[in-house]
Each structure stands twice: as structure tokens, then as C-alpha cells.
Design a protein around this motif. Structure first.
Motif, PDB file in Angstrom:
ATOM      1  N   TYR A 156       0.831  -1.210   0.000  1.00 33.74           N
ATOM      2  CA  TYR A 156       0.000   0.000   0.000  1.00 33.74           C
ATOM      3  C   TYR A 156       0.862   1.254   0.000  1.00 33.74           C
ATOM      4  O   TYR A 156       0.596   2.213  -0.754  1.00 33.74           O
ATOM      5  CB  TYR A 156      -0.928  -0.020   1.221  1.00 33.74           C
ATOM      6  N   HIS A 157       1.910   1.279   0.840  1.00 35.15           N
ATOM      7  CA  HIS A 157       2.792   2.448   0.911  1.00 35.15           C
ATOM      8  C   HIS A 157       3.495   2.702  -0.426  1.00 35.15           C
ATOM      9  O   HIS A 157       3.632   3.861  -0.849  1.00 35.15           O
ATOM     10  CB  HIS A 157       3.832   2.242   2.014  1.00 35.15           C
ATOM     11  N   ILE A 158       3.935   1.643  -1.084  1.00 34.03           N
ATOM     12  CA  ILE A 158       4.637   1.809  -2.368  1.00 34.03           C
ATOM     13  C   ILE A 158       3.678   2.353  -3.427  1.00 34.03           C
ATOM     14  O   ILE A 158       4.010   3.291  -4.166  1.00 34.03           O
ATOM     15  CB  ILE A 158       5.251   0.478  -2.829  1.00 34.03           C
ATOM     16  N   LYS A 159       2.484   1.776  -3.501  1.00 30.11           N
ATOM     17  CA  LYS A 159       1.500   2.232  -4.488  1.00 30.11           C
ATOM     18  C   LYS A 159       1.087   3.684  -4.223  1.00 30.11           C
ATOM     19  O   LYS A 159       0.913   4.475  -5.163  1.00 30.11           O
ATOM     20  CB  LYS A 159       0.275   1.327  -4.448  1.00 30.11           C
ATOM     21  N   LYS A 160       0.949   4.034  -2.934  1.00 34.45           N
ATOM     22  CA  LYS A 160       0.553   5.405  -2.595  1.00 34.45           C
ATOM     23  C   LYS A 160       1.639   6.399  -2.984  1.00 34.45           C
ATOM     24  O   LYS A 160       1.345   7.491  -3.501  1.00 34.45           O
ATOM     25  CB  LYS A 160       0.272   5.490  -1.094  1.00 34.45           C
ATOM     26  N   LEU A 161       2.912   6.021  -2.762  1.00 34.92           N
ATOM     27  CA  LEU A 161       4.019   6.877  -3.173  1.00 34.92           C
ATOM     28  C   LEU A 161       4.000   7.110  -4.680  1.00 34.92           C
ATOM     29  O   LEU A 161       4.156   8.238  -5.152  1.00 34.92           O
ATOM     30  CB  LEU A 161       5.355   6.242  -2.774  1.00 34.92           C
ATOM     31  N   GLU A 162       3.845   6.029  -5.434  1.00 34.12           N
ATOM     32  CA  GLU A 162       3.855   6.145  -6.898  1.00 34.12           C
ATOM     33  C   GLU A 162       2.686   6.997  -7.388  1.00 34.12           C
ATOM     34  O   GLU A 162       2.816   7.751  -8.363  1.00 34.12           O
ATOM     35  CB  GLU A 162       3.807   4.747  -7.513  1.00 34.12           C
ATOM     36  N   THR A 163       1.550   6.895  -6.691  1.00 35.01           N
ATOM     37  CA  THR A 163       0.383   7.724  -7.055  1.00 35.01           C
ATOM     38  C   THR A 163       0.657   9.195  -6.754  1.00 35.01           C
ATOM     39  O   THR A 163       0.372  10.081  -7.580  1.00 35.01           O
ATOM     40  CB  THR A 163      -0.858   7.251  -6.278  1.00 35.01           C
ATOM     41  N   GLN A 164       1.219   9.474  -5.589  1.00 33.00           N
ATOM     42  CA  GLN A 164       1.510  10.864  -5.203  1.00 33.00           C
ATOM     43  C   GLN A 164       2.561  11.484  -6.123  1.00 33.00           C
ATOM     44  O   GLN A 164       2.464  12.654  -6.486  1.00 33.00           O
ATOM     45  CB  GLN A 164       1.989  10.908  -3.750  1.00 33.00           C
TER      46      GLN A 164
END
Length: 340
Positions: free
Chosen positions: A66-74
Motif C-alpha cells: 500500500y505504501h509503495i503504491k501510494k508513493l507512486e500515485t503521489q
């Protein structure tokens, strides 16, 4: 001149204040949740995959993902290429990781500085060491160390395999060779002398070598962590002798046991051989030649040198190994020719 100097000081002070304010503003523009995600991303890169990173930092794999996907989205850019077995950094991911790594290291350093302010050091140290050196040298040293610092917990892994320090979360690895280009840090702890040994039974059957050239005619118990040659020096001359034998092992204790069993000659650290020579189980040869010593290193992750408990252990081990080396040297000087 005084007026000019005063104006210069004011200008420098104003500039530093401006830079500090900009730094604070840039940090405040990043949410605390994103800072956490950046630390998680750094761990994923260093551990090699999401599962290992989750285990290392105590989160579930789903939360790490979740943290990795959220970073890539941001950031609106891909940081990792994922497959079922491994991950690979994109070019953007490699650049971003350097910044995330610094943030993680600085956070760890801040915690460590607080720990160092405590009167009595405490916490966990994870240590790895080769089996034989661990049993013969490290464990006796750690016995004394723990009596001095009872609040420091020890997790000791003895293995002859080369452990991945970063992935296993190791604080200190004891190694008998210089560092490869790994990004890790190292401190030399001691230099251990070695000797050439065989059993009385072996020498009764095969005779004792009296020159370096004769070493090639003998059987050897070969320790696979070293090269297949014996290096000797005497009077400014150097000798390199290729060796062969019917037994090879990756375990130093097994090597010594096979030599003691009469299966060939072996190059053995003096700390390991001395008691067996005293007991008549081994005999040394070519004592008037100098052998290559073993350099002992303490290897640790970058930035760990700021840890008070690790510094204490490194200083303690260095002093302890020096005492062992000194005692072995004294034993050699007191011995008769042909015996250490």
C-alpha cells in the motif's frame, strides 16, 4: 573595517536563516504519512522484496505494498518494476531511493543519539560469525562483554555462510577477509597468526616436510574459504605452493578435526591449534617460515558506528583479540623448535 565585518556577519546570518527556513518549509510540505512511505520504500529496496521488508519493519506485506503504491500515485511516476519473485528499480526509483535512504538513516541516527545519552547502554545487538571462530573466540569474548553490560541483549548467529547483513538486520559480522565493494563499513579488530600442522600419525606414515617445495608432495585438508596455495616467506624470499588433497570442507572446525585424524596437513589459526599441539594431538612444521596472517574485521551497516552499544562491542573485541594474539605469540616464543 569593523563596520564591514559586522555587515558581513549580518549577511551570513541572514543567509543561514533563510536557508533554514526553506529547509523547514520543504519538510513541512511532505506529510508525515509520506515520510513513513519513504522509509518503507527504502526498506523494500534494501531488503530486496516486499515480503522481506515487511518482516524487517514489522508490517504486513499488504501494508508495505500500500505504501509503495501510494508513493507512486503521489509522485505520478513508477518507482519499482514488480514480478512474482523480485523487484527492480526504475531510473526514477534509483534516484528517489537515495533521498529516502538519507531520511531513514537520519531518523535512525536521531534515535541512536538519544540512546547514547543514557547512562547505561541497552538494546539488542545481532551478531554473526563463522562457527569455529565463534566458538573458540567470539563466545568467550561475549561472555565477558555481557558481564560488563548486562542490559545489552545479544542475538548470535554462528554460520560459515556469508550472511547478507542488510537483509538479515545484522549489527555486526565478524569476517576473516577484507570487504568487497559492498557499501558496508569495516573496522580491523586483530591479526591472527597461523601455522602448518599435521597429526603424529600422519607424520609417522608420510614423514615431515622440511622445505616449502616438499609441501606439494603431501596430502592436505583444504579449507574452501581460502585459496588453493600456501604462501610462506623467509629471509626476504617468498614461496607459493599449490596444494591438493582428498578432503575439502567449508567448516574450520571440521578442517582441524580431519587434520587431527591424520588425513593430511592443514593451515590452522594458532588460537585453534595451540591447545591441540600442547596435548600432542597436532605437531607444527616449518616453524622458521612466516605464514600469511588472518586479518579479522568487524563489518557493519553504514551509519551504525554512531551506536554506542556497537562502539562498545567493537572496542571490547579489539582489545580481547589483541590479548589472544599476544598470548599465542608468547606461546610460540616459549616453544621448542618443531613445536609451537
Amino acid at each position: 573595517r569593523l563596520v564591514y565585518a559586522h555587515m558581513l556577519k549580518l549577511t551570513i546570518r541572514s543567509y543561514l536563516t533563510l536557508m533554514a527556513n526553506k529547509l523547514i518549509q520543504s519538510i513541512m510540505n511532505v506529510s508525515f504519512e509520506q515520510l513513513k512511505s519513504m522509509v518503507v520504500f527504502a526498506q523494500v529496496v534494501e531488503q530486496g522484496n516486499l515480503t522481506a521488508a515487511a518482516k524487517h519493519i514489522g508490517l504486513s506485506r499488504a501494508v508495505v505494498s500500500y505504501h509503495i503504491k501510494k508513493l507512486e500515485t503521489q509522485l505520478e511516476i513508477k518507482l519499482l518494476n514488480r514480478s512474482t519473485r523480485a523487484i527492480a528499480l526504475t531510473e526514477a526509483g534509483r534516484e528517489y531511493y537515495q533521498s529516502c535512504r538519507i531520511i531513514a538513516e537520519q531518523a535512525a541516527l536521531a534515535n541512536q543519539q538519544i540512546e547514547n545519552l543514557k547512562n547505561e547502554p541497552e538494546g539488542l545487538l545481532k551478531i554473526t560469525c563463522p562457527v569455529n571462530a565463534g566458538l573458540e573466540m567470539l563466545v568467550p569474548a561475549l561472555n565477558d562483554f555481557r558481564r560488563l553490560y548486562p542490559k545489552i541483549e545479544l542475538d548470535v548467529m554462528l554460520t560459515d555462510e556469508v550472511v547478507n547483513i542488510m537483509q538479515e538486520g545484522i549489527d555486526l559480522a565478524i569476517r576473516g577477509a577484507p570487504l568487497p565493494d559492498s557499501g558496508l563499513q569495516a573496522r580491523k579488530l586483530s591479526t591472527l597468526p597461523t601455522c602448518l600442522c599435521g597429526s603424529p600419525l600422519y607424520f609417522k606414515k608420510h614423514g615431515r616436510p622440511s622445505t616449502p617445495a616438499e609441501l606439494a608432495q603431501h596430502d592436505w585438508v583444504i579449507y574452501k574459504q581460502t585459496s588453493g596455495a600456501i604462501e610462506l616467506t623467509k629471509g626476504g624470499r617468498s614461496y607459493s605452493v599449490a596444494i591438493k588433497g582428498g578432503i575439502r570442507t567449508n567448516n574450520a572446525a571440521a578442517r582441524t578435526a580431519f587434520v587431527e585424524g591424520g588425513h593430511g596437513l592443514g593451515r590452522i589459526p594458532l588460537y585453534n591449534a595451540w591447545s591441540k599441539i600442547q596435548a600432542g594431538l597436532l605437531e607444527s612444521v616449518l616453524d622458521d617460515y612466516q605464514l600469511k596472517n588472518i586479518d579479522i574485521y568487524g563489518v557493519f551497516p553504514p551509519g551504525s558506528a554512531a551506536s554506542k552499544k556497537l562502539r562498545l562491542l567493537l572496542d571490547f573485541l579489539k582489545d580481547y583479540f589483541v590479548k589472544v594474539d599476544r598470548q599465542a605469540t608468547q606461546n610460540t616464543l616459549l616453544s621448542n623448535k618443531g613445536h609451537l
